[in-house]
Design a protein around this motif. Structure first.
Motif, mmCIF file in Angstrom:
data_model
loop_
_atom_site.group_PDB
_atom_site.id
_atom_site.type_symbol
_atom_site.label_atom_id
_atom_site.label_comp_id
_atom_site.label_asym_id
_atom_site.label_seq_id
_atom_site.Cartn_x
_atom_site.Cartn_y
_atom_site.Cartn_z
ATOM 1 N N CYS A 115 6.783 21.452 59.166
ATOM 2 C CA CYS A 115 7.176 22.844 59.404
ATOM 3 C C CYS A 115 6.448 23.824 58.492
ATOM 4 O O CYS A 115 6.574 25.041 58.666
ATOM 5 N N ILE A 192 14.216 24.493 58.244
ATOM 6 C CA ILE A 192 13.727 24.281 59.605
ATOM 7 C C ILE A 192 13.954 25.527 60.460
ATOM 8 O O ILE A 192 13.062 25.978 61.191
ATOM 9 N N ARG A 196 11.306 27.611 62.532
ATOM 10 C CA ARG A 196 11.255 27.214 63.940
ATOM 11 C C ARG A 196 12.365 27.825 64.795
ATOM 12 O O ARG A 196 12.543 27.416 65.939
#
Length: 300
Positions: A115, A192, A196
């Motif tokens: 990521c 995360i 994302r």
């Protein structure tokens, strides 16, 4: 080739786009106390800092940085340090895009590292995700009784001997451990989501369950942005003459790595192949043992 052709060829080669490549491979763990070939199978900021710094060096004029990731995860602190360092370099070099390419696996802490890229790509057969935290242990209370062993532990601070495997579990200690795990899981999920959120299928009840997914499943869940390998993707994006510069050290493989770098084989043929096969099998067993030990120890 005449002189003018050579000059033209050299000039074209010089102006070819360059992608700097960093291979982030292995179990994420500090290498304290680990020596020899085993240390080269551990990933941490101490090892990777110089690779990453070189990859983002503007004097090399890279058109992009490619992170090639092959990691099952490991220590949360080392993972976060690597992630933060990559992002700090990327933010200081906004004109250098960062792409993550998952090879065999980017699970747990390995996916957290992925990521750090602006975009993430994997293969259909890659394993991705496993966004969870684990703290495995064991209990040997009855065993030490049978052996006639008396466990003696003296502490200053009631929680210092928490979850000692040689005495029965205490509900209050298990509750404290669960609080720690939930805190680590929350930090993991936060990182995360920060990177994302726009692509993740947050309606999936299993997204943060700790499950691992194939690359194709990960694409449907928004864990990755596409099914692609590094060389094909980069040459499609930057042109067929794109060159790749490896900024990380090459991992030692085969019998030389297994035996600490000493080459014992003088020739080739069937005997050498047999030795190489045995060495590969032994290395696989060693890697598996190391992985299980580190994941049990750190749990990300």
């Amino acid at each position: 080739m005449n002189r003018l052709s050579r000059i033209w060829s050299l000039g074209r080669h010089h102006t070819s786009p360059v992608v700097n490549v960093v291979k982030l491979q292995g179990i994420i763990s500090p290498s304290d106390g680990v020596r020899g070939p085993a240390a080269s199978r551990l990933l941490n900021l101490d090892r990777a800092e110089k690779w990453l710094t070189k990859a983002f060096d503007k004097r090399l004029s890279p058109v992009a940085v490619a992170l090639c990731i092959n990691s099952p995860g490991g220590a949360p602190g080392q993972t976060e340090q690597l992630f933060r360092f990559i992002r700090s370099l990327a933010e200081r070099s906004p004109n250098i895009p960062v792409f993550s390419f998952i090879e065999d696996v980017a699970a747990s802490g390995g996916y957290w590292l992925a990521c750090a890229g602006d975009k993430i790509y994997g293969l259909e057969t890659s394993l991705v995700g496993s966004i969870g935290v684990i703290a495995p242990s064991f209990g040997a209370v009855e065993l030490i009784k049978k052996l006639g062993i008396e466990r003696r532990v003296h502490t200053a601070g009631e929680a210092k001997a928490m979850l000692d495997p040689f005495r029965p579990e205490q509900p209050a200690e298990v509750e404290r451990l669960e609080e720690l795990l939930q805190g680590l899981h929350s930090s993991f999920k936060g990182a995360i989501l920060d990177r994302r959120r726009a692509t993740l299928d947050q309606n999936s009840p299993d997204l943060f369950s700790g499950r691992a997914w194939t690359g194709q499943q990960g694409l449907q869940l928004g864990l990755i942005d596409g099914i692609q390998d590094m060389h094909t993707f980069m040459r499609e994006k930057f042109g067929p003459h794109t060159r790749f510069m490896l900024c990380s050290e090459r991992r030692s493989t085969g019998l030389a790595a297994l035996l600490g770098g000493r080459m014992l084989l003088g020739g080739g043929g069937i005997e050498a192949a047999a030795y190489a096969s045995a060495a590969g099998f032994a290395k696989a067993l060693a890697d598996e043992a190391t992985a299980r030990t580190m994941l049990a120890r750190y749990g990300l």
